[in-house]
Design a protein around this motif. Structure first.
Motif, PDB file in Angstrom:
ATOM      1  N   VAL A   1       4.174  -8.150   6.914  1.00  0.00           N
ATOM      2  CA  VAL A   1       3.012  -7.264   6.852  1.00  0.00           C
ATOM      3  C   VAL A   1       1.763  -8.127   6.938  1.00  0.00           C
ATOM      4  O   VAL A   1       1.603  -9.070   6.149  1.00  0.00           O
ATOM      5  N   PRO A   2       0.885  -7.848   7.890  1.00  0.00           N
ATOM      6  CA  PRO A   2      -0.356  -8.623   7.946  1.00  0.00           C
ATOM      7  C   PRO A   2      -1.221  -8.267   6.735  1.00  0.00           C
ATOM      8  O   PRO A   2      -1.482  -7.103   6.478  1.00  0.00           O
ATOM      9  N   THR A   3      -1.632  -9.271   6.004  1.00  0.00           N
ATOM     10  CA  THR A   3      -2.445  -9.018   4.821  1.00  0.00           C
ATOM     11  C   THR A   3      -3.932  -9.022   5.138  1.00  0.00           C
ATOM     12  O   THR A   3      -4.731  -8.564   4.334  1.00  0.00           O
ATOM     13  N   ARG A   4      -4.274  -9.525   6.303  1.00  0.00           N
ATOM     14  CA  ARG A   4      -5.674  -9.572   6.735  1.00  0.00           C
ATOM     15  C   ARG A   4      -5.791  -9.007   8.148  1.00  0.00           C
ATOM     16  O   ARG A   4      -4.913  -9.211   8.991  1.00  0.00           O
ATOM     17  N   CYS A   5      -6.888  -8.329   8.400  1.00  0.00           N
ATOM     18  CA  CYS A   5      -7.159  -7.799   9.735  1.00  0.00           C
ATOM     19  C   CYS A   5      -7.401  -8.966  10.687  1.00  0.00           C
ATOM     20  O   CYS A   5      -8.202  -9.857  10.389  1.00  0.00           O
TER      21      CYS A   5
ATOM     22  N   VAL B   1      -4.151  -1.897   5.116  1.00  0.00           N
ATOM     23  CA  VAL B   1      -3.508  -0.803   4.413  1.00  0.00           C
ATOM     24  C   VAL B   1      -2.277  -0.397   5.207  1.00  0.00           C
ATOM     25  O   VAL B   1      -2.321  -0.295   6.429  1.00  0.00           O
ATOM     26  N   ILE B   2      -1.181  -0.206   4.522  1.00  0.00           N
ATOM     27  CA  ILE B   2       0.048   0.251   5.173  1.00  0.00           C
ATOM     28  C   ILE B   2      -0.005   1.774   5.187  1.00  0.00           C
ATOM     29  O   ILE B   2      -0.233   2.395   4.151  1.00  0.00           O
ATOM     30  N   GLU B   3       0.200   2.376   6.349  1.00  0.00           N
ATOM     31  CA  GLU B   3       0.101   3.823   6.437  1.00  0.00           C
ATOM     32  C   GLU B   3       1.428   4.527   6.672  1.00  0.00           C
ATOM     33  O   GLU B   3       1.503   5.746   6.573  1.00  0.00           O
ATOM     34  N   ARG B   4       2.470   3.798   6.991  1.00  0.00           N
ATOM     35  CA  ARG B   4       3.765   4.431   7.225  1.00  0.00           C
ATOM     36  C   ARG B   4       4.875   3.503   6.763  1.00  0.00           C
ATOM     37  O   ARG B   4       4.869   2.314   7.075  1.00  0.00           O
TER      38      ARG B   4
ATOM     39  N   PHE C   1      -0.872   2.867   1.535  1.00  0.00           N
ATOM     40  CA  PHE C   1      -0.151   2.001   0.613  1.00  0.00           C
ATOM     41  C   PHE C   1      -0.753   0.604   0.654  1.00  0.00           C
ATOM     42  O   PHE C   1      -1.267   0.176   1.674  1.00  0.00           O
ATOM     43  N   THR C   2      -0.623  -0.084  -0.441  1.00  0.00           N
ATOM     44  CA  THR C   2      -1.112  -1.452  -0.516  1.00  0.00           C
ATOM     45  C   THR C   2       0.034  -2.370  -0.920  1.00  0.00           C
ATOM     46  O   THR C   2       1.011  -1.913  -1.512  1.00  0.00           O
ATOM     47  N   THR C   3      -0.108  -3.618  -0.625  1.00  0.00           N
ATOM     48  CA  THR C   3       0.890  -4.596  -1.048  1.00  0.00           C
ATOM     49  C   THR C   3       0.482  -5.239  -2.370  1.00  0.00           C
ATOM     50  O   THR C   3       1.096  -6.205  -2.803  1.00  0.00           O
ATOM     51  N   GLY C   4      -0.545  -4.701  -3.004  1.00  0.00           N
ATOM     52  CA  GLY C   4      -0.984  -5.221  -4.298  1.00  0.00           C
ATOM     53  C   GLY C   4      -1.680  -6.564  -4.162  1.00  0.00           C
ATOM     54  O   GLY C   4      -2.397  -6.820  -3.207  1.00  0.00           O
ATOM     55  N   TRP C   5      -1.421  -7.428  -5.117  1.00  0.00           N
ATOM     56  CA  TRP C   5      -2.106  -8.724  -5.144  1.00  0.00           C
ATOM     57  C   TRP C   5      -1.792  -9.566  -3.921  1.00  0.00           C
ATOM     58  O   TRP C   5      -2.603 -10.407  -3.525  1.00  0.00           O
ATOM     59  N   VAL C   6      -0.649  -9.340  -3.303  1.00  0.00           N
ATOM     60  CA  VAL C   6      -0.259 -10.104  -2.112  1.00  0.00           C
ATOM     61  C   VAL C   6      -1.291  -9.930  -1.010  1.00  0.00           C
ATOM     62  O   VAL C   6      -1.576 -10.852  -0.246  1.00  0.00           O
ATOM     63  N   GLN C   7      -1.889  -8.755  -0.956  1.00  0.00           N
ATOM     64  CA  GLN C   7      -2.864  -8.441   0.086  1.00  0.00           C
ATOM     65  C   GLN C   7      -4.100  -9.331   0.005  1.00  0.00           C
ATOM     66  O   GLN C   7      -4.797  -9.518   0.990  1.00  0.00           O
ATOM     67  N   GLN C   8      -4.356  -9.895  -1.145  1.00  0.00           N
ATOM     68  CA  GLN C   8      -5.549 -10.720  -1.321  1.00  0.00           C
ATOM     69  C   GLN C   8      -5.365 -12.142  -0.793  1.00  0.00           C
ATOM     70  O   GLN C   8      -6.324 -12.904  -0.732  1.00  0.00           O
ATOM     71  N   LEU C   9      -4.147 -12.502  -0.429  1.00  0.00           N
ATOM     72  CA  LEU C   9      -3.872 -13.877  -0.012  1.00  0.00           C
ATOM     73  C   LEU C   9      -3.737 -13.985   1.503  1.00  0.00           C
ATOM     74  O   LEU C   9      -3.239 -13.083   2.160  1.00  0.00           O
ATOM     75  N   SER C  10      -4.142 -15.122   2.017  1.00  0.00           N
ATOM     76  CA  SER C  10      -3.966 -15.406   3.444  1.00  0.00           C
ATOM     77  C   SER C  10      -2.496 -15.762   3.688  1.00  0.00           C
ATOM     78  O   SER C  10      -1.770 -16.089   2.743  1.00  0.00           O
ATOM     79  N   PRO C  11      -2.046 -15.750   4.930  1.00  0.00           N
ATOM     80  CA  PRO C  11      -0.662 -16.158   5.214  1.00  0.00           C
ATOM     81  C   PRO C  11      -0.355 -17.576   4.723  1.00  0.00           C
ATOM     82  O   PRO C  11       0.735 -17.834   4.218  1.00  0.00           O
TER      83      PRO C  11
END
Length: 143
Positions: free
Chosen positions: A10-14, A22-25, A39-49
């Motif tokens: 899942v890409p955490t950054r645009c 945001v995950i939509e499906r 949907f969100t991936t929570g704290w994981v979303q705040q980190l770069s790959p």
């Protein structure tokens, strides 16, 4: 059209602006049912790959910086700096105390259905004892 069962992280950054995603499906691999929403991936979303890859190694090494040094071929100061970057990305200042843990839930109430208590309340209801006597007996029953 061919369907592929390949999955991608899942890409955490645009990729365009660097903002959060945001995950939509979400689809089930087993029955193919899907759920749509935001949907969100929570704290994981705040980190770069790169930070996620570092966290993965850090966790695999069970937080032992010496092991992270060896796994990544980095010096101690570099490992600590990368860890500080992750902590900062998660909204904490490096070296700051962690946020307080939520208070423990209150202890369960004392058992209120004890036979002794029930008998005292029955005696009170039947008029065999008055309220003061019932209160005294209940207090003794708790001790």
């Amino acid at each position: 059209m061919t369907t592929s069962k390949s999955t991608w992280p899942v890409p955490t950054r645009c990729p365009v602006c660097g903002g959060g995603t945001v995950i939509e499906r979400v689809r089930c691999d087993g029955c193919a049912s899907a759920v749509e929403g935001r949907f969100t991936t929570g704290w994981v979303q705040q980190l770069s790959p790169e930070q996620l890859a570092f966290v993965r190694v850090f966790m695999a090494c069970r937080g032992k910086i010496k092991d992270v040094e060896q796994a990544l071929g980095l010096s101690y100061p570099t490992v600590v700096a990368r860890l500080d970057d992750v902590v900062e990305a998660l909204g904490q200042a490096p070296g700051a105390p962690p946020p307080p843990t939520p208070p423990a839930p209150p202890p369960p109430p004392r058992e209120r259905g004890s036979p002794r208590r029930a008998q005292i309340l029955d005696d009170l209801a039947a008029g065999l004892i008055d309220a003061d006597e019932a209160a005294q007996r209940l207090k003794k029953a708790r001790e």
